[in-house]
Enzyme design. Structure first.
Site, mmCIF file in Angstrom:
data_model
loop_
_atom_site.group_PDB
_atom_site.id
_atom_site.type_symbol
_atom_site.label_atom_id
_atom_site.label_comp_id
_atom_site.label_asym_id
_atom_site.label_seq_id
_atom_site.Cartn_x
_atom_site.Cartn_y
_atom_site.Cartn_z
ATOM 1 N N LYS A 13 -27.001 39.477 -9.917
ATOM 2 C CA LYS A 13 -28.030 38.492 -10.264
ATOM 3 C C LYS A 13 -27.910 38.056 -11.722
ATOM 4 C CE LYS A 13 -31.436 41.279 -9.118
ATOM 5 N NZ LYS A 13 -30.797 42.505 -8.581
ATOM 6 N N ARG A 88 -40.289 41.888 -7.670
ATOM 7 C CA ARG A 88 -39.713 43.027 -6.962
ATOM 8 C C ARG A 88 -40.702 43.651 -5.991
ATOM 9 N NH1 ARG A 88 -35.673 44.171 -11.036
ATOM 10 N NH2 ARG A 88 -34.227 45.816 -10.408
ATOM 11 N N ARG A 127 -19.685 49.992 -13.677
ATOM 12 C CA ARG A 127 -20.509 49.542 -14.797
ATOM 13 C C ARG A 127 -20.945 50.724 -15.663
ATOM 14 N NH1 ARG A 127 -25.496 45.645 -13.350
ATOM 15 N NH2 ARG A 127 -26.702 47.539 -13.101
ATOM 16 N N ARG A 133 -24.988 52.355 -19.079
ATOM 17 C CA ARG A 133 -26.415 52.046 -18.915
ATOM 18 C C ARG A 133 -27.114 53.231 -18.259
ATOM 19 N NH1 ARG A 133 -28.645 46.737 -15.747
ATOM 20 N NH2 ARG A 133 -30.121 48.036 -14.646
ATOM 21 N N ARG A 144 -33.022 53.557 -7.279
ATOM 22 C CA ARG A 144 -33.173 52.093 -7.385
ATOM 23 C C ARG A 144 -32.930 51.412 -6.038
ATOM 24 N NH1 ARG A 144 -29.110 51.208 -12.035
ATOM 25 N NH2 ARG A 144 -29.366 48.991 -11.614
HETATM 26 P P1 ADP Z 1 -30.810 45.847 -11.546
HETATM 27 O O1 ADP Z 1 -31.037 44.541 -10.890
HETATM 28 O O2 ADP Z 1 -29.359 46.127 -11.781
HETATM 29 O O3 ADP Z 1 -31.509 46.989 -10.885
HETATM 30 P P2 ADP Z 1 -32.684 45.244 -13.699
HETATM 31 O O4 ADP Z 1 -32.240 45.028 -15.083
HETATM 32 O O5 ADP Z 1 -33.222 44.079 -12.949
HETATM 33 O O6 ADP Z 1 -31.399 45.859 -12.992
HETATM 34 O O7 ADP Z 1 -33.796 46.394 -13.643
HETATM 35 C C1 ADP Z 1 -33.636 47.633 -14.279
HETATM 36 C C2 ADP Z 1 -34.905 48.477 -14.150
HETATM 37 O O8 ADP Z 1 -35.981 47.828 -14.855
HETATM 38 C C3 ADP Z 1 -35.458 48.677 -12.747
HETATM 39 O O9 ADP Z 1 -34.829 49.744 -12.074
HETATM 40 C C4 ADP Z 1 -36.937 48.945 -13.038
HETATM 41 O O10 ADP Z 1 -37.141 50.254 -13.518
HETATM 42 C C5 ADP Z 1 -37.231 47.983 -14.177
HETATM 43 N N1 ADP Z 1 -37.669 46.655 -13.693
HETATM 44 C C6 ADP Z 1 -37.024 45.473 -13.912
HETATM 45 N N2 ADP Z 1 -37.681 44.452 -13.344
HETATM 46 C C7 ADP Z 1 -38.758 44.991 -12.713
HETATM 47 C C8 ADP Z 1 -39.811 44.477 -11.929
HETATM 48 N N3 ADP Z 1 -39.881 43.165 -11.642
HETATM 49 N N4 ADP Z 1 -40.757 45.329 -11.448
HETATM 50 C C9 ADP Z 1 -40.708 46.631 -11.728
HETATM 51 N N5 ADP Z 1 -39.738 47.199 -12.444
HETATM 52 C C10 ADP Z 1 -38.763 46.400 -12.949
#
Ligand code: ADP
Length: 190
Positions: A13, A88, A127, A133, A144
């Site tokens: 994404k 989410r 990654r 990360r 996740r």
């Molecule tokens: P990825 O899509 O690779 O999981 P993100 O950068 O979108 O990575 O998200 C990393 C972490 O940040 C998530 O696992 C969560 O802990 C938090 N997070 C990000 N966006 C949200 C959201 N919209 N709602 C709740 N937690 C979020």
């Protein structure tokens, strides 16, 4: 034009959002990036979310909705937003619909990137080796993926019912996926 890039963690994404920024007048709104920035800055918010993110769990709806709300005027001025990693949960999606409605806007398109679980696990291992990360370790990634399946996947029928969900094969090359998204965006514009 407001677009949601939808898909499991590590589906690509962020990569695709950044590509789209080069070709379209839009702003990327990534809650993951915003939260990582908060952690890096050492703010109170960052301290609150650090452990949650590291474990791979979702941060509260209240926190991420507030982060997005703050950025909506800027996105609107630019011509639209690419939502990446948000919403989410159903509650986040409902809050987003309400916030946009209040501004006379809506979600125009939801692009679902389809990538199967073994490919995701492989990508994230690569990654982790590269960037280190904190939440890309195998244990957190499992959490996740589980959060995606339990809390985020239910958004698919939600957006399907709104009639603006399209699916793109996310297993192809970065270029091939970008082309497929571009085609969908042009069709939605037309
Ligand atoms: P990825 O899509 O690779 O999981 P993100 O950068 O979108 O990575 O998200 C990393 C972490 O940040 C998530 O696992 C969560 O802990 C938090 N997070 C990000 N966006 C949200 C959201 N919209 N709602 C709740 N937690 C979020």
């Amino acid at each position: 034009m407001n677009l949601i890039l939808f898909g499991p963690p590590a589906a690509g994404k962020g990569t695709q959002a950044k590509r789209l920024l080069e070709s379209r007048r839009m702003v990327q709104l990534s809650t993951g990036d915003m939260l990582r920035a908060a952690i890096a800055s050492g703010s109170e918010l960052g301290q609150r979310v650090q452990g949650i993110m590291q474990r791979g769990e979702l941060v509260s709806d209240e926190i991420v909705v507030a982060l997005i709300e703050e950025r909506l005027p800027e996105a609107e001025a630019a011509g639209g937003a690419i939502f990446d990693g948000f919403p989410r949960t159903i509650a986040q999606a409902q809050a987003l619909d309400l916030m946009l409605k209040g501004r006379g806007k809506r979600i125009n398109l939801v692009v679902r990137l389809r990538v199967d679980d073994p490919a995701l696990v492989e990508r994230v291992a690569g990654r982790f080796a590269e960037s280190g990360r904190a939440d890309d370790n195998p244990e957190s990634f499992k959490v996740r993926l589980a959060a995606y399946n339990a809390q985020t996947a239910p958004l698919l029928p939600y957006y399907q019912a709104q009639g603006n969900l399209i699916e793109v094969d996310g297993m192809g090359s970065i270029d091939a996926v970008a082309q497929a998204i571009d085609k969908a965006l042009d069709a939605a514009h037309g």
